[in-house]
Design an enzyme around this catalytic site. Structure first.
Site, PDB file in Angstrom:
ATOM      1  N   ARG A 188      95.005  69.427  -1.344  1.00 39.24           N
ATOM      2  CA  ARG A 188      96.464  69.781  -0.967  1.00 39.24           C
ATOM      3  C   ARG A 188      97.301  69.777  -2.217  1.00 39.24           C
ATOM      4  NH1 ARG A 188      98.228  65.516   0.901  1.00 39.24           N
ATOM      5  NH2 ARG A 188      96.538  64.081   0.501  1.00 39.24           N
ATOM      6  N   LYS A 212      96.677  69.889   8.222  1.00 39.18           N
ATOM      7  CA  LYS A 212      97.458  68.830   7.853  1.00 39.18           C
ATOM      8  C   LYS A 212      99.058  68.971   8.096  1.00 39.18           C
ATOM      9  CE  LYS A 212      94.667  65.518   6.643  1.00 39.18           C
ATOM     10  NZ  LYS A 212      94.437  64.403   7.559  1.00 39.18           N
ATOM     11  N   SER A 269      91.671  59.914   2.441  1.00 38.32           N
ATOM     12  CA  SER A 269      90.653  61.124   2.241  1.00 38.32           C
ATOM     13  C   SER A 269      89.738  60.413   1.158  1.00 38.32           C
ATOM     14  CB  SER A 269      91.263  62.242   1.699  1.00 38.32           C
ATOM     15  OG  SER A 269      90.049  63.180   1.435  1.00 38.32           O
ATOM     16  N   THR A 272      85.145  59.602   8.216  1.00 39.55           N
ATOM     17  CA  THR A 272      84.294  60.921   8.709  1.00 39.55           C
ATOM     18  C   THR A 272      82.806  60.094   8.651  1.00 39.55           C
ATOM     19  OG1 THR A 272      85.831  62.428   8.023  1.00 39.55           O
ATOM     20  CG2 THR A 272      83.260  63.075   8.735  1.00 39.55           C
TER      21      THR A 272
END
Length: 529
Positions: A56, A198, A235, A240
């Site tokens: 990003r 996002k 992140s 996850t």
């Protein structure tokens, strides 16, 4: 509702002579291969690269300052502003640029799996592989829903269009512009697909609180008895990985809303980090990467085209985008009840935070507002090694409103539903980054299992005298010495210095939350210099 201007814009883009709307996965894969946008891996997944932008670009994200949102947005370094005139000019340039392309790809779908709170969206893409990404990450409509679909937010992605900062009012060639008034997101100058996902999450973080719903940067799963767990974290902290549990049903891996009815997933897919991915350690994620999935910046073996998940020559932020349907044990639709357990994940590179500690409500509010972790390599452009960072509510880059708004909502829900809260460190042990080692995934899984099963609710604890955290003395499947960070360090004085330095960083960061109560403020580290 869609504005008149957005409706006209959508109609204009739809007049493109080769507009491809909601193509099936095989059709999109064919387009990607024929247009040389990517190659087919041995897993069946498409593999694409994103050039120099492998993460990003937060410094290139702007919210349009207008009369609709000016008094609501928490303006500053995170929520940079751009004026309406600059947005309008760039919007016209980008749409004209896209009209000259041979093909455009169009997706209609939803953000939000709860029909009562979902946002109808549409995405226009210059690249077919970005459109496949959108199809995997957002919620696909049924044929009947597609016929009646009326978009309320539009994303326009033109990665090969580069802005001129001197003329367009941007910081660089890259731009992610969100107009909350016109309900348009404009993305250009970057091929990193995560910006599409996002930017919609940022929008949901603006819209949902106005309906009394808490948007959350977290993963979620549910046990066989219906017990729901949330996993907050930036992140790279393990959201996850840790929510993909073979003994629990996955609700979602990254973005959720907490309504009066319970939890619902905002997405229809997963965007998992692939670094060092193996079938043995993370079988659900590994097996989910198949036909229709998108691999991003993953290196393939030249002869076999098998993915080499250990190769980080392009970036450590290698990714896989796949549909939730690729995972066997999921909740469908992606909704569940209120959470019994809330876990805050941090990847502490100093190696001084306990691997697990049970938080009081006040500590939960303190650590939620702090949102501490070590930013891992590759997640953002220019980050090459872990850096200590504090991201309010574990998702500051995606919060248009003041963090206190989200924190107050979480506090109210913890009170109302009596959720247990734990702080779990998935980072380093036995020393700081470069000296110690990353916490074993098997240990972290054992600690989380114990928390979810209630095994830590009444176990003996020991107080960490620097951070003020209660550390369980025993966790099944985890060596006792691992639980207390100081015990894992050979150099005890070095540990003390690192821990005290981190404690002071917590205090320095929290000083900006001037409206926090004294009770919450005192729930931080005991050491104050």
């Amino acid at each position: 509702m869609k504005t008149k201007e957005e409706a006209l814009l959508t109609q204009d883009l739809l007049t493109h002579h080769h507009i491809q709307t909601n193509l099936a996965v095989p059709q999109l894969v064919e387009k990607i291969l024929s247009r040389n946008e990517g190659v087919l891996s041995a897993t069946g997944a498409v593999c694409a690269t994103t050039g120099k932008y492998t993460g990003r670009s937060p410094n290139d994200k702007y919210i349009v300052r207008d009369d609709a949102c000016e008094q609501l947005i928490d303006w500053g370094d995170v929520n940079q502003s751009i004026d309406e005139a600059s947005f309008d000019k760039l919007l016209k340039k980008v749409t004209a640029y896209l009209h000259d392309k041979d093909e455009l790809f169009h997706f209609r779908g939803f953000a939000g799996s709860d029909p009562n709170h979902r946002l109808p969206i549409e995405v226009f893409n210059e690249y077919a592989w970005h459109n496949l990404f959108a199809r995997q990450l957002f919620i696909n409509p049924t044929d009947e829903e597609l016929k009646a679909h009326q978009s309320e937010f539009t994303v326009i992605s033109a990665p090969t269009y580069k802005a001129n900062p001197a003329v367009d009012g941007t910081d660089s060639e890259t731009f992610i512009l969100i107009s909350l008034k016109k309900r348009i997101i404009l993305i250009g100058g970057t091929e990193y697909a995560g910006e599409i996902k996002k930017s919609i999450f940022s929008v949901m973080n603006y819209l949902l609180p106005q309906k009394g719903i808490l948007p959350m940067h977290c993963s979620a799963n549910v046990g066989q008895e219906g017990d729901v767990a949330l996993f907050f974290g930036l992140s790279g902290t393990g959201k996850t990985t840790l929510s993909a549990d073979p003994y629990r049903l996955l609700i979602g891996d990254d973005e959720h809303g907490w309504s009066p009815n319970g939890i619902f997933n905002i997405e229809g897919g997963c965007y998992a980090k692939c670094i060092n991915l193996s079938q043995k350690k993370e079988p659900q994620i590994y097996n989910a990467i198949r036909f229709g999935s998108v691999l991003e910046n993953v290196i393939l073996n030249e002869s076999s085209r098998e993915p080499d998940y250990e190769d980080t020559s392009l970036t450590e932020n290698t990714r896989a985008a796949y549909s939730l349907e690729n995972i066997d044990n999921i909740v469908s639709p992606s909704v569940a009840g209120h959470p019994n357990t809330i876990i805050f994940l941090t990847a502490d590179a100093s190696g001084t935070l306990p691997p697990i500690s049970k938080l009081t409500k006040e500590q939960a509010m303190y650590h939620f507002l702090s949102g501490y972790t070590s930013k891992l390599a590759g997640t953002e452009r220019g980050v090459t090694q872990p850096q200590a960072t504090f991201s309010a509510c574990f998702g500051s880059p995606f919060l248009p409103l003041p963090p206190s708004r989200y924190a107050e909502m979480l506090g109210e829900k913890i009170d109302q539903y009596h959720s247990n809260v734990f702080l779990v460190n998935t980072g380093w042990t036995g020393g700081s980054y470069g000296v110690g080692k990353r916490m074993k995934l098997s240990y972290t899984r054992a600690m989380i299992h114990a928390a979810l099963e209630g095994e830590l609710n009444h176990i003996e604890t020991v107080m960490d005298h620097i951070f003020g955290l209660e550390i369980p003395m025993h966790v099944p499947g985890v060596p006792d010495e691992v639980l207390v960070p100081k015990n894992t360090w050979t150099d005890k004085e070095a540990y003390k210095m690192e821990a005290q330095a981190l404690a002071m960083k917590f205090h320095d960061n929290f000083s900006k939350f001037t409206h926090a109560s004294e009770t919450i403020r005192n729930a931080g580290p005991v050491y104050k210099g």
